[in-house]
Design a protein around this motif. Structure first.
Motif, PDB file in Angstrom:
ATOM      1  N   GLN A 192     -36.320 -78.598 -31.870  1.00  0.00           N
ATOM      2  CA  GLN A 192     -35.260 -79.607 -31.971  1.00  0.00           C
ATOM      3  C   GLN A 192     -34.355 -79.244 -33.138  1.00  0.00           C
ATOM      4  O   GLN A 192     -34.825 -79.061 -34.263  1.00  0.00           O
ATOM      5  N   VAL A 194     -31.544 -80.377 -35.772  1.00  0.00           N
ATOM      6  CA  VAL A 194     -30.946 -81.529 -36.436  1.00  0.00           C
ATOM      7  C   VAL A 194     -30.063 -80.985 -37.555  1.00  0.00           C
ATOM      8  O   VAL A 194     -30.570 -80.434 -38.531  1.00  0.00           O
ATOM      9  N   TYR A 199     -36.332 -77.746 -36.127  1.00  0.00           N
ATOM     10  CA  TYR A 199     -37.682 -78.250 -36.294  1.00  0.00           C
ATOM     11  C   TYR A 199     -38.539 -77.745 -35.138  1.00  0.00           C
ATOM     12  O   TYR A 199     -38.104 -77.746 -33.984  1.00  0.00           O
ATOM     13  N   GLU A 242     -35.175 -85.826 -31.865  1.00  0.00           N
ATOM     14  CA  GLU A 242     -34.645 -86.654 -32.945  1.00  0.00           C
ATOM     15  C   GLU A 242     -34.446 -88.074 -32.422  1.00  0.00           C
ATOM     16  O   GLU A 242     -33.971 -88.282 -31.305  1.00  0.00           O
ATOM     17  N   ASP A 246     -35.259 -89.917 -37.453  1.00  0.00           N
ATOM     18  CA  ASP A 246     -36.617 -89.397 -37.543  1.00  0.00           C
ATOM     19  C   ASP A 246     -36.868 -88.378 -36.440  1.00  0.00           C
ATOM     20  O   ASP A 246     -36.014 -88.140 -35.583  1.00  0.00           O
ATOM     21  N   LEU A 247     -38.052 -87.785 -36.465  1.00  0.00           N
ATOM     22  CA  LEU A 247     -38.528 -86.949 -35.375  1.00  0.00           C
ATOM     23  C   LEU A 247     -39.611 -87.716 -34.622  1.00  0.00           C
ATOM     24  O   LEU A 247     -40.379 -88.461 -35.234  1.00  0.00           O
TER      25      LEU A 247
END
Length: 310
Positions: A192, A194, A199, A242, A246-247
């Motif tokens: 992911q 961001v 991440y 996301e 947050d994740l």
């Protein structure tokens, strides 16, 4: 990914790698003493029923922003498109589809060859607005691929569960071997982006870590958090997304959605009791579904779920 690879190979890999942690992960956050429930819990509803668990394996999902949810149905070798009311809008053949993401050009991109029975792997693209989407190969000749991310410049990032290094390719499919060499994390699964950070969840460590990889300096990767307190608490991290800063990580082994603050590593259990969740995404441009309060999940049970937070 495919049944044999996930169920058989990962069981062996986790056992062999549990003492190794995350290769090249740098300074790491301490393992948690145990994760408690989030203050705002998620309520689960079935968006689409599954079939026989593992046989009806849905591996990944993504919203095109134009009203369709696209799902990689890995055991059926198909990509499916669903309308906001849950009806099947489109379906077409892709050999062993895995990670699926929307690109900055509005096209959809999907890893293929994730099922180990597939002869080869790579990345394909298709037009989500087409009446009958036809996948076109962008990158070919890959093996052992799984998760996918696409940055704002159209670069591709591909995870590999049983290899070191997140693969990077330019928009034209040219490999960036130097970047991949520096992003030397073993056993990545979900990806992911961001901002300027990538991440990654790591599935082959009993510490269940989430790793941060700076896009402009991948050698400076570090661990955000370790989600398992001890080896018996191994979670088998799968995809992540996301959500409101947050994740949210799907845990294939423990059947949870875990919410992680990427700045502090603080984590809590948003949802538990799921049936081998493989991917989680936020709805975008999907009817009246609210991306500030909802998440969508696919499972190896074949189910597609809607999770409402708060």
């Amino acid at each position: 990914m495919g049944i044999r690879m996930r169920v058989r190979s990962l069981a062996v890999a986790v056992s062999l790698l549990s003492l190794c942690g995350v290769e090249g992960a740098g300074a790491a956050a301490a393992a948690p003493a145990g994760l408690g429930p989030c203050a705002e819990r998620g309520r689960v509803a079935v968006f689409h029923e599954g079939g026989i668990p593992l046989v009806d394996w849905r591996e990944n999902l993504e919203f095109d922003g134009r009203g369709t949810l696209w799902v990689a149905h890995v055991t059926q070798n198909r990509v499916e498109g669903y309308a906001p009311d849950g009806s099947l809008r489109a379906s077409f053949a892709v050999s062993g589809p895995g990670g699926i993401r929307r690109g900055p050009d509005g096209m959809m991109y999907v890893n293929f060859g994730v099922n180990p029975l597939s002869p080869s792997g790579g990345i394909a693209r298709f037009d989500p607005a087409a009446a009958h989407p036809e996948p076109e190969t962008v990158v070919d000749g890959l093996s052992g691929v799984n998760g996918l991310a696409v940055d704002g410049r159209g670069n591709f990032y591909v995870s590999r569960e049983l290899a070191t290094g997140v693969l990077k390719f330019g928009p034209d499919g040219t490999p960036d071997t130097e970047w991949t060499k520096k992003a030397d994390v073993f056993g990545t699964n979900g990806l992911q982006i961001v901002g300027d950070q990538l991440y990654a969840s790591v599935i082959t460590s009993t510490e269940s870590p989430v790793v941060r990889i700076p896009l402009d300096d991948p050698a400076r990767h570090s661990v955000v958090t370790r989600l398992s307190a001890h080896p018996l608490d191994v979670k088998l991290l799968d995809d992540l997304t996301e959500f409101e800063g947050d994740l949210v990580v799907a845990t294939f082994g423990s059947g949870e959605l875990i919410r992680v603050d990427p700045a502090t590593g603080r984590s809590c259990v948003l949802v538990s009791g799921l049936r081998m969740p493989t991917s989680v995404r936020v709805p975008r441009g999907f009817g009246d579904h609210d991306g500030r309060r909802e998440l969508y999940v696919v499972e190896a049970s074949g189910r597609i779920l809607k999770v409402t937070v708060g």
